[in-house]
Design an enzyme around this catalytic site. Structure first.
Site, PDB file in Angstrom:
ATOM      1  N   TYR A   1       0.813  -1.115  -0.039  1.00 42.08           N
ATOM      2  CA  TYR A   1      -0.117  -0.101  -0.051  1.00 42.08           C
ATOM      3  C   TYR A   1       0.786   1.102   0.036  1.00 42.08           C
ATOM      4  O   TYR A   1       1.747   1.384   0.850  1.00 42.08           O
ATOM      5  CB  TYR A   1      -0.930   0.142   1.292  1.00 42.08           C
ATOM      6  CG  TYR A   1      -1.932   1.331   1.320  1.00 42.08           C
ATOM      7  CD1 TYR A   1      -2.699   1.239   0.166  1.00 42.08           C
ATOM      8  CD2 TYR A   1      -1.797   2.231   2.322  1.00 42.08           C
ATOM      9  CE1 TYR A   1      -3.627   2.297   0.314  1.00 42.08           C
ATOM     10  CE2 TYR A   1      -2.736   3.332   2.196  1.00 42.08           C
ATOM     11  CZ  TYR A   1      -3.503   3.371   1.206  1.00 42.08           C
ATOM     12  OH  TYR A   1      -4.605   4.538   1.301  1.00 42.08           O
TER      13      TYR A   1
ATOM     14  N   ASP B   1       9.263   3.483   0.296  1.00 43.96           N
ATOM     15  CA  ASP B   1       8.023   4.346   0.968  1.00 43.96           C
ATOM     16  C   ASP B   1       7.985   4.046   2.374  1.00 43.96           C
ATOM     17  O   ASP B   1       7.966   2.854   2.904  1.00 43.96           O
ATOM     18  CB  ASP B   1       6.766   3.367   0.466  1.00 43.96           C
ATOM     19  CG  ASP B   1       5.645   4.049   1.148  1.00 43.96           C
ATOM     20  OD1 ASP B   1       5.615   4.826   2.353  1.00 43.96           O
ATOM     21  OD2 ASP B   1       4.415   3.793   0.866  1.00 43.96           O
TER      22      ASP B   1
ATOM     23  N   LYS C   1       3.043  10.402   8.078  1.00 45.51           N
ATOM     24  CA  LYS C   1       2.552   9.797   9.380  1.00 45.51           C
ATOM     25  C   LYS C   1       3.341  10.467  10.608  1.00 45.51           C
ATOM     26  O   LYS C   1       3.129  11.674  11.049  1.00 45.51           O
ATOM     27  CB  LYS C   1       2.590   8.416   9.405  1.00 45.51           C
ATOM     28  CG  LYS C   1       1.549   7.621   8.427  1.00 45.51           C
ATOM     29  CD  LYS C   1       1.166   6.269   8.995  1.00 45.51           C
ATOM     30  CE  LYS C   1       0.376   5.547   7.803  1.00 45.51           C
ATOM     31  NZ  LYS C   1      -1.004   6.054   7.787  1.00 45.51           N
TER      32      LYS C   1
HETATM   33  C1  LIG Z   1       3.445   2.463   3.346  1.00 52.37           C
HETATM   34  C2  LIG Z   1       2.239   3.487   3.180  1.00 52.37           C
HETATM   35  N1  LIG Z   1       2.318   4.504   2.355  1.00 52.37           N
HETATM   36  C3  LIG Z   1       1.452   5.518   1.958  1.00 52.37           C
HETATM   37  C4  LIG Z   1       0.430   5.749   2.785  1.00 52.37           C
HETATM   38  C5  LIG Z   1      -0.325   6.830   2.582  1.00 52.37           C
HETATM   39  O1  LIG Z   1      -0.214   7.824   3.435  1.00 52.37           O
HETATM   40  P1  LIG Z   1      -1.444   9.119   3.562  1.00 52.37           P
HETATM   41  O2  LIG Z   1      -2.709   8.045   4.419  1.00 52.37           O
HETATM   42  O3  LIG Z   1      -1.029   9.692   4.576  1.00 52.37           O
HETATM   43  O4  LIG Z   1      -1.997   9.166   2.427  1.00 52.37           O
HETATM   44  C6  LIG Z   1       0.209   4.862   3.719  1.00 52.37           C
HETATM   45  C7  LIG Z   1      -1.019   5.029   4.621  1.00 52.37           C
HETATM   46  O5  LIG Z   1      -1.315   4.170   5.362  1.00 52.37           O
HETATM   47  C8  LIG Z   1       1.020   3.763   3.850  1.00 52.37           C
HETATM   48  O6  LIG Z   1       0.944   2.801   5.010  1.00 52.37           O
END
Ligand SMILES: Cc1ncc(COP(=O)(O)O)c(C=O)c1O
Length: 457
Positions: free
Chosen positions: A168, A268, A296
């Site tokens: 994700y 990521d 986050k």
């Molecule tokens: C690994 C990862 N990347 C990107 C995101 C997206 O972040 P946001 O919810 O701040 O858009 C998340 C959200 O949970 C995530 O877990």
């Protein structure tokens, strides 16, 4: 029950379902206020929530307030918060230093849309941690991965991207593919099909996104061999299927193969960033990507994302070839919060202490699992941890799908009724923040022990 007299898995699943049925009734009885609030919300918000992953059956808890490591719902139930905003609150809820920094900034304005000096200060703080020279700010992890991908396309002049099955990376089109695909449609494990995870993904976008299994270097080599892939985006340690770690040498191999084919490597670190250790997962694994996406926990509870990259990558923005825009980017409130997080709160010592406290919790859970001879194990990565209901560590999405969801759901439901708040998705993990105490952490183990005792009685 000892390890030598362990109960057959099918029997455990039946017992877990019985626990879930009973706990569901308890949940409904103790969350009447949340139920009423959700019914009102459903009149104006699809699913009654502001973001679809907050919805679960029969209704989510609706929260009135939170401080430090706890939350209280509208029914007055109090929870030790192990969810911490899906890992966004390594600083804890409303840390006094975040509050101080934001209040001071409120006296000086909330939004300039022209630079402030804190932009540079926070960029230096990230540069020090991630060893990447140039940074830009966004408002979320979604924007951070979206912009990092665009930069990778700019620098390579290529269109295709590759991601991992089960990974994700936020809710923009290119990465909402094979997030949690049904196995019946997903094709062979070593050569998965790319499956859209939502309506609204165009065929063109689908065609530009390749999907490979995690922990499989041969599949990565095959996917990149055409030299037409701009980037491989991956969580170095996957934290959206529990916690799934790289096999020894995997990330080093990823770096080698991406270099060989001129593909940018994007880590990521939206979830692993600063919770894995002071320098994020990048620091822990010792493999340097071309771009890192963060969000986050760097914002201390305020909406902040960032991406950093090598000079080669970020020069795309300097040269005006790649446009990176956003009204709220680097806004002073989020900058003030981030500066407090990165300097005062999540210091190297505080980070190490939270990680050690997490280890203590995991050791307690390990003891319970071993004593009961359960088909489960714990996984730690930094300040995060999880119980995975499978005898062996998982290596990819297919392994994750084979874990026991009946047991996982029963444990979640049992915990929430006893004041243990874990993320509702069974693909998540807990976070021990810098403000959780030993007592908070061990409360999880106590309740887990009660659950296991009932399961194995
Ligand atoms: C690994 C990862 N990347 C990107 C995101 C997206 O972040 P946001 O919810 O701040 O858009 C998340 C959200 O949970 C995530 O877990």
């Amino acid at each position: 029950m000892s390890a030598t007299e362990s109960i057959p898995t099918r029997e455990l699943a039946e017992r877990a379902k019985a626990i879930t049925q009973r706990e569901l009734q308890v949940y409904i009885a103790r969350t009447k206020g949340s139920q009423a609030a959700t019914e009102r919300a459903r009149e104006v918000l699809p699913l009654g929530v502001p973001s679809s992953f907050q919805a679960y059956d029969p209704h989510p808890i609706v929260v009135r307030r939170a401080q430090d490591g706890w939350m209280e719902d509208v029914d007055g139930n109090r929870y030790v918060d192990f969810d911490m905003g899906y890992g966004a609150l390594f600083s804890g809820h409303c840390h006094p230093a975040v509050r101080r920094a934001v209040e001071t900034q409120l006296d000086n304005g909330t939004l300039f849309v022209t630079p402030c000096e804190m932009n540079t200060e926070v960029a230096w703080l990230l540069r020090d941690r991630y060893n990447l020279p140039m940074w830009r700010f966004t408002n979320s992890g979604t924007e951070a991965t979206m912009d990092a991908i665009r930069v990778a396309r700019g620098v390579t002049g290529r269109e295709k991207i590759v991601k991992v099955e089960g990974g994700y990376h936020g809710h923009h089109d290119e990465v909402m593919i094979s997030m949690k695909p049904p196995i019946s449609e997903a094709g062979p494990a070593d050569n998965p099909r790319a499956i859209p995870s939502t309506a609204g993904i165009t065929r063109a976008v689908l065609g530009d996104t390749g999907v490979i299994p995690y922990n499989n270097l041969a599949a990565l080599d095959r996917a990149l061999a055409g030299r037409d892939v701009a980037c491989f985006i991956v969580e170095p340690i996957m934290e959206n299927i529990g916690i799934c770690k790289p096999l020894p040498g995997y990330l080093e191999g990823v770096r080698e193969i991406t270099r060989k084919y001129g593909t940018m490597l994007i880590f990521d670190e939206v979830k692993t960033g600063i919770t894995a250790g002071w320098g994020g997962a990048t620091g822990v694994v010792g493999v340097q990507p071309d771009l890192v996406a963060l969000a986050k926990s760097i914002g201390g509870g305020l909406p902040l994302g960032a991406f950093g990259g090598t000079s080669e990558c970020m020069d795309q923005i300097t040269a005006g070839k790649v446009l990176h825009l956003g009204t709220y980017n680097g806004n002073p409130l989020c900058m003030a919060a981030a500066k407090a997080v990165l300097t005062e709160i999540c210091t190297p010592a505080a980070t190490d202490e939270a990680i050690a406290r997490n280890r203590m919790l995991l050791d307690a859970c390990d003891g319970i699992i071993a004593a009961a001879g359960l088909p489960a194990h714990t996984v730690q990565f930094g300040a995060k941890g999880c119980v995975t209901w499978a005898p062996e560590p998982i290596q990819n999405y297919r392994d994750y799908k084979a874990t026991d969801f009946d047991l996982a759901f029963a444990q979640w439901m049992h915990g929430i009724n006893r004041g243990i708040l874990l993320p509702p998705g069974l693909d998540e993990q807990w976070l021990i923040s810098v403000v959780h105490t030993d007592h908070d952490a061990l409360r999880y183990a106590d309740v887990f022990g009660e659950f296991v005792a009932e399961l194995t009685a």
